[in-house]
Enzyme design. Structure first.
Site, PDB file in Angstrom:
ATOM      1  N   HIS A 305      37.185  40.864  35.587  1.00 20.80           N
ATOM      2  CA  HIS A 305      37.873  41.943  36.296  1.00 20.80           C
ATOM      3  C   HIS A 305      38.397  41.398  37.611  1.00 20.80           C
ATOM      4  O   HIS A 305      37.749  40.571  38.237  1.00 20.80           O
ATOM      5  CB  HIS A 305      36.914  43.121  36.556  1.00 20.80           C
ATOM      6  CG  HIS A 305      37.621  44.365  36.929  1.00 20.80           C
ATOM      7  ND1 HIS A 305      37.999  44.634  38.222  1.00 20.80           N
ATOM      8  CD2 HIS A 305      38.064  45.402  36.173  1.00 20.80           C
ATOM      9  CE1 HIS A 305      38.632  45.795  38.247  1.00 20.80           C
ATOM     10  NE2 HIS A 305      38.688  46.280  37.015  1.00 20.80           N
ATOM     11  N   ASP A 362      35.801  48.196  29.235  1.00 24.58           N
ATOM     12  CA  ASP A 362      36.364  48.196  27.882  1.00 24.58           C
ATOM     13  C   ASP A 362      35.451  47.555  26.844  1.00 24.58           C
ATOM     14  O   ASP A 362      35.671  47.705  25.652  1.00 24.58           O
ATOM     15  CB  ASP A 362      37.707  47.443  27.884  1.00 24.58           C
ATOM     16  CG  ASP A 362      38.730  48.168  28.715  1.00 24.58           C
ATOM     17  OD1 ASP A 362      38.806  49.397  28.578  1.00 24.58           O
ATOM     18  OD2 ASP A 362      39.430  47.521  29.502  1.00 24.58           O
TER      19      ASP A 362
HETATM   20  N1  ACO Z   1      37.672  34.981  29.203  1.00 19.61           N
HETATM   21  C1  ACO Z   1      37.698  33.664  29.572  1.00 19.61           C
HETATM   22  N2  ACO Z   1      38.092  33.236  30.794  1.00 19.61           N
HETATM   23  C2  ACO Z   1      38.491  34.160  31.680  1.00 19.61           C
HETATM   24  C3  ACO Z   1      38.488  35.530  31.360  1.00 19.61           C
HETATM   25  C4  ACO Z   1      38.042  35.934  30.079  1.00 19.61           C
HETATM   26  N3  ACO Z   1      38.014  37.217  29.733  1.00 19.61           N
HETATM   27  N4  ACO Z   1      38.932  36.247  32.426  1.00 19.61           N
HETATM   28  C5  ACO Z   1      39.211  35.344  33.385  1.00 19.61           C
HETATM   29  N5  ACO Z   1      38.942  34.087  32.927  1.00 19.61           N
HETATM   30  C6  ACO Z   1      39.065  32.828  33.687  1.00 19.61           C
HETATM   31  C7  ACO Z   1      40.496  32.346  33.727  1.00 19.61           C
HETATM   32  O1  ACO Z   1      40.782  31.491  32.652  1.00 19.61           O
HETATM   33  C8  ACO Z   1      40.522  31.632  35.064  1.00 19.61           C
HETATM   34  O2  ACO Z   1      39.862  30.388  34.894  1.00 19.61           O
HETATM   35  P1  ACO Z   1      40.256  29.092  35.808  1.00 19.61           P
HETATM   36  O3  ACO Z   1      40.160  29.547  37.232  1.00 19.61           O
HETATM   37  O4  ACO Z   1      39.212  28.065  35.444  1.00 19.61           O
HETATM   38  O5  ACO Z   1      41.655  28.729  35.419  1.00 19.61           O
HETATM   39  C9  ACO Z   1      39.623  32.500  35.956  1.00 19.61           C
HETATM   40  O6  ACO Z   1      38.709  33.127  35.035  1.00 19.61           O
HETATM   41  C10 ACO Z   1      40.358  33.551  36.734  1.00 19.61           C
HETATM   42  O7  ACO Z   1      41.197  34.252  35.845  1.00 19.61           O
HETATM   43  P2  ACO Z   1      42.412  35.144  36.320  1.00 19.61           P
HETATM   44  O8  ACO Z   1      43.239  35.533  35.155  1.00 19.61           O
HETATM   45  O9  ACO Z   1      43.103  34.488  37.482  1.00 19.61           O
HETATM   46  O10 ACO Z   1      41.611  36.384  36.922  1.00 19.61           O
HETATM   47  P3  ACO Z   1      42.234  37.764  37.279  1.00 19.61           P
HETATM   48  O11 ACO Z   1      41.396  38.344  38.324  1.00 19.61           O
HETATM   49  O12 ACO Z   1      43.690  37.638  37.548  1.00 19.61           O
HETATM   50  O13 ACO Z   1      42.123  38.530  35.866  1.00 19.61           O
HETATM   51  C11 ACO Z   1      41.550  39.927  34.118  1.00 19.61           C
HETATM   52  C12 ACO Z   1      41.371  39.605  35.602  1.00 19.61           C
HETATM   53  C13 ACO Z   1      43.049  40.038  33.777  1.00 19.61           C
HETATM   54  C14 ACO Z   1      40.899  41.260  33.815  1.00 19.61           C
HETATM   55  C15 ACO Z   1      40.909  38.789  33.272  1.00 19.61           C
HETATM   56  O14 ACO Z   1      39.538  38.668  33.577  1.00 19.61           O
HETATM   57  C16 ACO Z   1      41.107  38.985  31.762  1.00 19.61           C
HETATM   58  O15 ACO Z   1      42.147  38.583  31.228  1.00 19.61           O
HETATM   59  N6  ACO Z   1      40.107  39.629  31.063  1.00 19.61           N
HETATM   60  C17 ACO Z   1      40.246  39.931  29.643  1.00 19.61           C
HETATM   61  C18 ACO Z   1      41.075  41.199  29.464  1.00 19.61           C
HETATM   62  C19 ACO Z   1      40.320  42.447  29.884  1.00 19.61           C
HETATM   63  O16 ACO Z   1      39.172  42.660  29.507  1.00 19.61           O
HETATM   64  N7  ACO Z   1      41.022  43.309  30.643  1.00 19.61           N
HETATM   65  C20 ACO Z   1      40.464  44.590  31.077  1.00 19.61           C
HETATM   66  C21 ACO Z   1      40.261  44.620  32.573  1.00 19.61           C
HETATM   67  S1  ACO Z   1      39.575  46.128  33.057  1.00 19.61           S
HETATM   68  C22 ACO Z   1      40.851  47.172  33.024  1.00 19.61           C
HETATM   69  O17 ACO Z   1      41.975  46.907  33.310  1.00 19.61           O
HETATM   70  C23 ACO Z   1      40.535  48.511  32.587  1.00 19.61           C
END
Ligand code: ACO
Length: 433
Positions: A305, A362
């Site tokens: 998140h 979720d």
């Molecule tokens: N699985 C694996 N790795 C992940 C995940 C994940 N679910 N989420 C983040 N990471 C990693 C990224 O690869 C990145 O790694 P790095 O720094 O080594 O390159 C690091 O964590 C940061 O990721 P970002 O995408 O920059 O984090 P951000 O804060 O922008 O993203 C997000 C948050 C979009 C929710 C992300 O965690 C994600 O894609 N999760 C899966 C989708 C999800 O469950 N979304 C629902 C969110 S809650 C909502 O909106 C209701």
């Protein structure tokens, strides 16, 4: 004199005001930065940018705290119902019994949709995604119902009731039509949540028996989703609303933003991911390995998140509700077993620990929705119905803000510098000199 911070760059030094929120969080007010210095800030994804001052929802991502108007999400999920929470978010205070009754009457009075609108539903291709249908139909409401300029409480109540009640009827109607079934009308004797379940699942030849545990679960699901400060869809509603469009257009934009799998669409993606793991023999470890592999675009859906760097407080409540519903209905869902295994492995894995990746709301919500009988492609619609009060509250707050301005970020241009136009016959074709 209020506190300031010093910005020193090249041979210059300027002072910028520091502002403090109600819970002690500090922000640098850069409102006059460009005027004073010619500089702008650069913050892709707005992770460090406060776009507004808001009195609606407080989140502390480090401590896993979420409060609506000062009330903790744990207490609201336990003691409130969705319509009361909606009232709280939009009006700023819990309603009296009289106010809540009045709101319920308005919800009932506005629950039907114009009969002519049914023709739209009938003509969408059967395979249309319900989020696309919902976004289009909410925009279409503008053509059927005037968008009031809100000058008093009563007009506000009416527009809120109209949106909240009709969106629920439209969601159930689109499901019935997609199945080729008879549309079920809302009933005046049922509560908001019970009415929705009845419109979804009642059938002339198989009357639907409303289960109290499912009504409770739906109430909790919608209370947990009712607002979440400046997330992607809410910021969209505020941004689109800042152009002073009608409320239906602003909400429809929010619905479209919510559709994405990184945002509201994640609840659908979680179930699809769990089903894939099940289809491939339930190898949870393989999914974890893939999520960690930088060369694989796969992410563990329902994990991570932007704000929470600990367990999402809503996910804890949802997990408990999931247990309760499955126990009460005596359902054994193999996807829950996979989810539990996945969570257990991920929470002990150094990649997930180091990246602060914990289950979000979720992760368990899809299993609860499945138990209710909601089809997977309707999950994000369920989220949208829940988030509607938050969108309305945030939209209204933005319009009432004395500092209101049209939303218009800047950019750092990285394209060509000035180019001279070459007439088409004089241009060289690539590769043919
Ligand atoms: N699985 C694996 N790795 C992940 C995940 C994940 N679910 N989420 C983040 N990471 C990693 C990224 O690869 C990145 O790694 P790095 O720094 O080594 O390159 C690091 O964590 C940061 O990721 P970002 O995408 O920059 O984090 P951000 O804060 O922008 O993203 C997000 C948050 C979009 C929710 C992300 O965690 C994600 O894609 N999760 C899966 C989708 C999800 O469950 N979304 C629902 C969110 S809650 C909502 O909106 C209701």
């Amino acid at each position: 004199m209020s506190e300031t911070v010093k910005l020193i760059y090249r041979d210059k030094c300027i002072e910028l005001p520091l502002i403090e929120g109600a819970e002690g969080e500090l922000a640098i007010d850069i409102g006059k930065l460009r005027q004073k210095t010619g500089l702008i800030t650069f913050d892709p994804g707005y992770a460090n940018t406060g776009s507004c001052q808001s009195a609606i929802t407080f989140m502390d991502g480090e401590r896993g705290i979420l409060r609506y108007r000062g009330y903790s999400i744990e207490e609201l999920a336990e003691k409130s119902i969705f319509t009361e929470t909606a009232y709280l978010l939009i009006h700023g205070a819990l309603p009296t019994r009289r106010e809540l009754n009045h709101f319920s009457v308005l919800l009932n009075d506005n629950s039907l949709i114009h009969e002519d609108m049914q023709a739209f539903f009938q003509n969408f291709p059967r395979a249309s995604h319900p989020m696309g249908i919902l976004a289009s139909m909410v925009t279409a409401l503008r053509s059927f119902y005037p968008a009031y300029s809100i000058t008093n409480e009563e007009e506000l109540n009416l527009i809120v009731a109209r949106l909240m009640s009709k969106i629920r009827t439209m969601a159930a109607m689109s499901y019935k039509i997609s199945k080729g079934h008879k549309v079920i009308y809302p009933r005046p004797d049922l509560t908001y949540c019970a009415n929705f379940l009845n419109m979804m699942f009642d059938n002339p030849v198989k009357p639907y028996r409303i289960d109290d545990t499912l009504v409770e679960a739906l109430n909790v699901f919608w209370v947990l989703h009712a607002d979440h400060e400046q997330n992607c869809s809410t910021s969209t509603v505020r941004m689109v609303g800042s152009g002073k469009v009608n409320i239906y257009a602003a909400i429809s934009a929010g619905i479209s933003a919510l559709w994405g799998p990184l945002h509201g669409g994640a609840n659908q993606s979680v179930i699809e991911m769990l089903m894939d793991i099940q289809k491939n023999g339930g190898d949870v470890q393989k999914a974890v390995m893939r999520a960690k592999d930088k060369n694989d675009p796969f992410r563990l859906m329902g994990f991570g998140h932007r704000v929470y760097k600990t367990y999402d407080p809503r996910a804890k409540i949802m997990k408990r509700m999931c247990d309760k519903v499955l126990r009460k209905l005596k359902i054994s869902d193999p996807l829950l077993d996979i989810a539990l295994k996945l969570e257990e492995i991920a929470l002990q894995d150094s990649y997930f620990i180091d990246h602060n990746l914990y289950p979000n709301v979720d992760f368990y919500s899809g299993i609860v929705l499945r138990a209710m009988g909601i089809p997977t492609n309707m999950f994000t619609v369920m989220f949208a119905i829940g988030r509607l009060p938050g969108w309305i509250a945030q939209w209204k707050e933005s319009l009432d803000d004395p500092k209101w301005r049209l939303s218009r970020p800047r950019q750092i241009y990285i394209g060509n510098t000035v180019q001279k136009y070459i007439p088409i016959d004089e241009r060289e074709v690539a590769g043919q000199s």
